[in-house]
Design an enzyme around this catalytic site. Structure first.
Site, PDB file in Angstrom:
ATOM      1  N   ASP A   1       0.844  -1.194   0.000  1.00 17.69           N
ATOM      2  CA  ASP A   1       0.000   0.000   0.000  1.00 17.69           C
ATOM      3  C   ASP A   1       0.881   1.246   0.000  1.00 17.69           C
ATOM      4  O   ASP A   1       1.692   1.441   0.899  1.00 17.69           O
ATOM      5  CB  ASP A   1      -0.922  -0.003   1.219  1.00 17.69           C
ATOM      6  CG  ASP A   1      -2.093   0.941   1.022  1.00 17.69           C
ATOM      7  OD1 ASP A   1      -1.874   2.127   0.701  1.00 17.69           O
ATOM      8  OD2 ASP A   1      -3.249   0.494   1.169  1.00 17.69           O
TER       9      ASP A   1
ATOM     10  N   HIS B   1       2.556   8.428   4.932  1.00 14.75           N
ATOM     11  CA  HIS B   1       1.756   9.607   5.285  1.00 14.75           C
ATOM     12  C   HIS B   1       2.406  10.384   6.425  1.00 14.75           C
ATOM     13  O   HIS B   1       2.328  11.602   6.482  1.00 14.75           O
ATOM     14  CB  HIS B   1       0.351   9.188   5.726  1.00 14.75           C
ATOM     15  CG  HIS B   1      -0.583   8.886   4.596  1.00 14.75           C
ATOM     16  ND1 HIS B   1      -0.998   9.838   3.710  1.00 14.75           N
ATOM     17  CD2 HIS B   1      -1.171   7.723   4.213  1.00 14.75           C
ATOM     18  CE1 HIS B   1      -1.810   9.284   2.819  1.00 14.75           C
ATOM     19  NE2 HIS B   1      -1.930   8.003   3.096  1.00 14.75           N
TER      20      HIS B   1
ATOM     21  N   GLU C   1      -1.757  -7.744   1.882  1.00 16.49           N
ATOM     22  CA  GLU C   1      -1.365  -6.342   1.883  1.00 16.49           C
ATOM     23  C   GLU C   1      -0.311  -6.057   2.940  1.00 16.49           C
ATOM     24  O   GLU C   1      -0.480  -6.434   4.100  1.00 16.49           O
ATOM     25  CB  GLU C   1      -2.585  -5.437   2.165  1.00 16.49           C
ATOM     26  CG  GLU C   1      -2.215  -3.965   2.115  1.00 16.49           C
ATOM     27  CD  GLU C   1      -3.213  -3.046   2.811  1.00 16.49           C
ATOM     28  OE1 GLU C   1      -3.297  -1.882   2.415  1.00 16.49           O
ATOM     29  OE2 GLU C   1      -3.886  -3.479   3.757  1.00 16.49           O
TER      30      GLU C   1
ATOM     31  N   ASP D   1     -10.033  -1.899   6.812  1.00 21.28           N
ATOM     32  CA  ASP D   1      -9.462  -0.777   6.070  1.00 21.28           C
ATOM     33  C   ASP D   1      -9.633  -1.012   4.561  1.00 21.28           C
ATOM     34  O   ASP D   1      -9.931  -2.112   4.106  1.00 21.28           O
ATOM     35  CB  ASP D   1      -7.981  -0.622   6.443  1.00 21.28           C
ATOM     36  CG  ASP D   1      -7.457   0.790   6.172  1.00 21.28           C
ATOM     37  OD1 ASP D   1      -8.202   1.617   5.627  1.00 21.28           O
ATOM     38  OD2 ASP D   1      -6.289   1.042   6.515  1.00 21.28           O
TER      39      ASP D   1
ATOM     40  N   SER E   1      -6.794   4.338  -1.349  1.00 18.42           N
ATOM     41  CA  SER E   1      -6.675   2.877  -1.325  1.00 18.42           C
ATOM     42  C   SER E   1      -7.999   2.184  -1.567  1.00 18.42           C
ATOM     43  O   SER E   1      -8.010   1.005  -1.912  1.00 18.42           O
ATOM     44  CB  SER E   1      -6.098   2.420   0.020  1.00 18.42           C
ATOM     45  OG  SER E   1      -4.776   2.865   0.123  1.00 18.42           O
TER      46      SER E   1
ATOM     47  N   ASP F   1      -0.810   0.143  -4.767  1.00 18.70           N
ATOM     48  CA  ASP F   1      -2.149   0.591  -5.152  1.00 18.70           C
ATOM     49  C   ASP F   1      -2.149   2.043  -5.609  1.00 18.70           C
ATOM     50  O   ASP F   1      -3.024   2.482  -6.342  1.00 18.70           O
ATOM     51  CB  ASP F   1      -3.158   0.353  -4.032  1.00 18.70           C
ATOM     52  CG  ASP F   1      -2.749   0.997  -2.719  1.00 18.70           C
ATOM     53  OD1 ASP F   1      -1.574   1.412  -2.586  1.00 18.70           O
ATOM     54  OD2 ASP F   1      -3.596   1.083  -1.821  1.00 18.70           O
TER      55      ASP F   1
ATOM     56  N   ASP G   1       2.066   2.558   3.561  1.00 20.71           N
ATOM     57  CA  ASP G   1       1.303   3.777   3.282  1.00 20.71           C
ATOM     58  C   ASP G   1       1.132   4.645   4.527  1.00 20.71           C
ATOM     59  O   ASP G   1       1.323   5.856   4.484  1.00 20.71           O
ATOM     60  CB  ASP G   1      -0.061   3.374   2.728  1.00 20.71           C
ATOM     61  CG  ASP G   1      -0.992   4.571   2.574  1.00 20.71           C
ATOM     62  OD1 ASP G   1      -0.756   5.371   1.667  1.00 20.71           O
ATOM     63  OD2 ASP G   1      -1.938   4.699   3.371  1.00 20.71           O
TER      64      ASP G   1
ATOM     65  N   THR H   1      -8.036  -1.389   1.611  1.00 20.16           N
ATOM     66  CA  THR H   1      -7.499  -2.406   0.705  1.00 20.16           C
ATOM     67  C   THR H   1      -8.071  -3.796   0.993  1.00 20.16           C
ATOM     68  O   THR H   1      -8.620  -4.432   0.081  1.00 20.16           O
ATOM     69  CB  THR H   1      -5.960  -2.419   0.770  1.00 20.16           C
ATOM     70  OG1 THR H   1      -5.495  -1.085   0.537  1.00 20.16           O
ATOM     71  CG2 THR H   1      -5.370  -3.366  -0.258  1.00 20.16           C
TER      72      THR H   1
HETATM   73 ZN   LIG Z   1      -2.775   6.347   2.090  1.00 18.24          ZN
END
Ligand SMILES: [Zn+2]
Length: 585
Positions: A130, A387, A378, A238, A179, A426, A383, A240
């Site tokens: 991700d 962030h 995943e 979540d 995502s 993704d 990800d 994904t």
């Molecule tokens: Zn994200």
């Protein structure tokens, strides 16, 4: 001076003509033969049902689909009508022209229905990093393999595959995807909008009524009786993991997503996020009702694992054919915290499995199904850390993903050639590897920290300790470390150092509602500088970016992966490998 005005009016006219009717699936949709979808036409005004004319390849839609839909005269209590017909399918391959008219205006879209060749793969494993950017990948290679004189001492398992493509990630509403709609493109072959999965995001307020499209998990189970596995280290609700089975316009609908997960009953479900499985009264629960979904899954024949030990024990039992594992109330922790720093939630949940253990358990259980399986894995914290501008944690979880990919490749290799393995991100994060950060500045000890960023020949090579058997250096706070910078920034303090206690928290809530400001926690770190952000104050973290992502593949059907592809084609690669179409059967 007149001409530009004429041009502007012309543009306005064509724009208003384009919003006449909205038809779902949208124009240029590619639809797998036999896959189910909801057909919806949204009219901008209230229309007289007697004047309604909706055709599919020239034939009245009700005759074409075998039944009439529901006409809603005033949708959402507004002067806007809609026609909705759920769960239809088209078997015959070829172009499909759909026209919808209300007596005055008409709109036409064209879909393509496609067949698939005979099944080539018994199993499909889809790995999703991700938010994994190219810089995460290169950094994972440098750290886990080592490099000298410009050559690394080996390849990542995800790079060492015969087929590779660039994948475009834009959604139906924006060049930047999240995502939910990106995973949805992989799982359904249809474009969707930010925050939406398994649906076309319609105009109604209800986030659970949008026109649905069928997921690969549903198709593989319904058509081929395959087993389904969903493995992540984020919350299982979540975007994904949820997008493998769920249908909602709003990814934050965690309670309904758990209900949909229960209704879909994937055979293996492993991740974090137990909070939305626990009834409201339980400690740690985030459910708004009293339903105990852990108990419901147990009643439905799922043994439940809460720790790595329980997971390994249950997966090893030959009679285990279904398995629910929930290892944290929220997201699980990444490799750097679990294995080395013990930060994040590790103290609270000290026995979380590694992604490799989750994948091994899933392979053990799923391979007991003679009809084959579809497994999505995943590495989702890449990800989350990206962030937070926490580069080291993102890179360690990229190494973890690669270990899981290697495990799956080795597993598949021992079986012969019956498993298609895909590895893809993704969406991208705008991170770049620009050099190294060099703490050894003995000649200029008082230089500001940014002067320690080595570029070009001054970057040289990092000096992380040699990786352990799993490819992880034992420490990240070395004197010459990778400098990975993001191009999207909230206001924050840049410390030029890895965060050794807990994951980075670049921002905190700002003074105005909904805004964010730099976290003063890092203000007094020696050498820290305030980086004025380049994002709106409403955005408290680094954001996704719109560049293509890399897809690599091995196994039967992987030759279809090449050149430049759209994210919806990833679904098609899997559908073709499994021969999922209804046509030709
Ligand atoms: Zn994200």
């Amino acid at each position: 001076m007149i001409k530009p005005v004429t041009v502007i009016i012309g543009l306005l006219l064509s724009a208003s003509a384009a919003v006449a009717q909205t038809i779902y699936p949208i124009d240029r949709a590619e639809i797998l033969s036999g896959a189910q979808f909801d057909f919806k036409v949204e009219f901008p005004d209230k229309v007289d049902p007697a004047k309604l004319k909706v055709t599919v390849n020239g034939q009245d839609y009700a005759a074409a689909f075998g039944r009439a839909g529901t006409f809603v005269e005033r949708e959402d209590d507004k002067d806007q009508s809609a026609l909705l017909l759920r769960d239809v399918a088209i078997t015959a391959p070829g172009p499909v022209v759909v026209e919808a008219g209300d007596g005055t205006r008409s709109r036409k879209v064209t879909w393509t229905v496609y067949d698939t060749p005979p099944r080539k793969a018994k199993n499909v494993i889809l790995f999703i990093g991700d938010g994994m950017s190219l810089s995460h990948r290169v950094a994972a290679r440098l750290l886990s393999k080592g490099i000298a004189e410009g050559k690394t001492f080996g390849k990542l398992a995800m790079d060492d595959m015969p087929h590779m493509a660039l994948v475009a990630t834009a959604g139906s509403d924006s060049i930047i995807t999240d995502s939910a709609n990106s995973a949805s493109a992989y799982s359904t072959g249809h474009k969707s909008a930010v925050n939406a999965m398994g649906v076309y995001a319609d105009r109604t307020a209800n986030p659970l009524d949008d026109p649905r499209v069928e997921t690969i998990a549903s198709l593989a189970k319904r058509r081929l009786n395959m087993a389904i596995g969903i493995v992540t280290n984020t919350e299982i609700e979540d975007a994904t993991p949820a997008a493998m089975v769920a249908h909602t316009r709003r990814r934050a609908e965690y309670d309904p997503i758990v209900e949909q997960l229960f209704a879909a009953k994937p055979d293996v479900i492993l991740g974090g996020g137990s909070a939305n499985f626990l009834p409201k009264a339980s400690s740690g629960s985030k459910r708004k009702d009293d339903v105990d979904y852990i108990a419901r899954f147990r009643e439905a024949g799922y043994p439940v694992a809460m720790t790595a030990g329980e997971l390994n024990t249950l997966a090893a039992k030959p009679e285990t054919r279904r398995l629910l594992g929930l290892f944290a109330t929220g997201n699980m922790d990444g490799a750097l915290d679990r294995k080395f720093l013990k930060g994040g939630g590790v103290k609270k949940f000290p026995e979380q499995p590694d992604l490799t253990e989750q994948v091994q358990a899933a392979l053990n259980v799923l391979s007991r199904n003679e009809a084959g399986f579809f497994l999505m894995v995943e590495s989702g914290m890449i990800d989350k850390y990206a962030h937070l501008l926490d580069m080291e944690r993102a890179v360690y979880d990229t190494i973890m993903l690669d270990n899981a990919v290697r495990l799956a490749k080795d597993w598949a290799g021992k079986r012969g050639d019956d498993t298609l393995i895909l590895v893809v991100a993704d969406h991208n994060h705008p991170n770049s590897l620009v050099g190294t950060i060099n703490d050894d500045m003995s000649a200029t000890p008082n230089a500001p920290f940014r002067e320690r960023v080595g570029v070009y020949e001054k970057a040289g090579f990092p000096n992380y300790p040699a990786p352990d058997a799993e490819g992880y250096p034992s420490r990240v706070d070395v004197s010459r470390r990778l400098a990975i910078f993001s191009a999207s920034l909230p206001d924050h303090y840049e410390t030029f150092r890895p965060k050794l206690d807990d994951p980075n928290e670049p921002t905190v809530k700002g003074d105005e509602a909904g805004t964010f400001k730099a976290n003063e926690k890092y203000k007094d770190v020696p050498g820290a500088v305030l980086r004025p952000g380049n994002l709106p104050a409403l955005v408290g973290a680094s954001v996704h970016s719109g560049e293509d992502v890399i897809l690599t593949a091995i196994g039967p059907g992987s030759e279809r992966v090449k050149g430049s592809m759209d994210n919806t084609e990833v679904f098609r690669v899997m559908a073709e490998a499994l021969g999922l179409a209804a046509a030709g059967r």
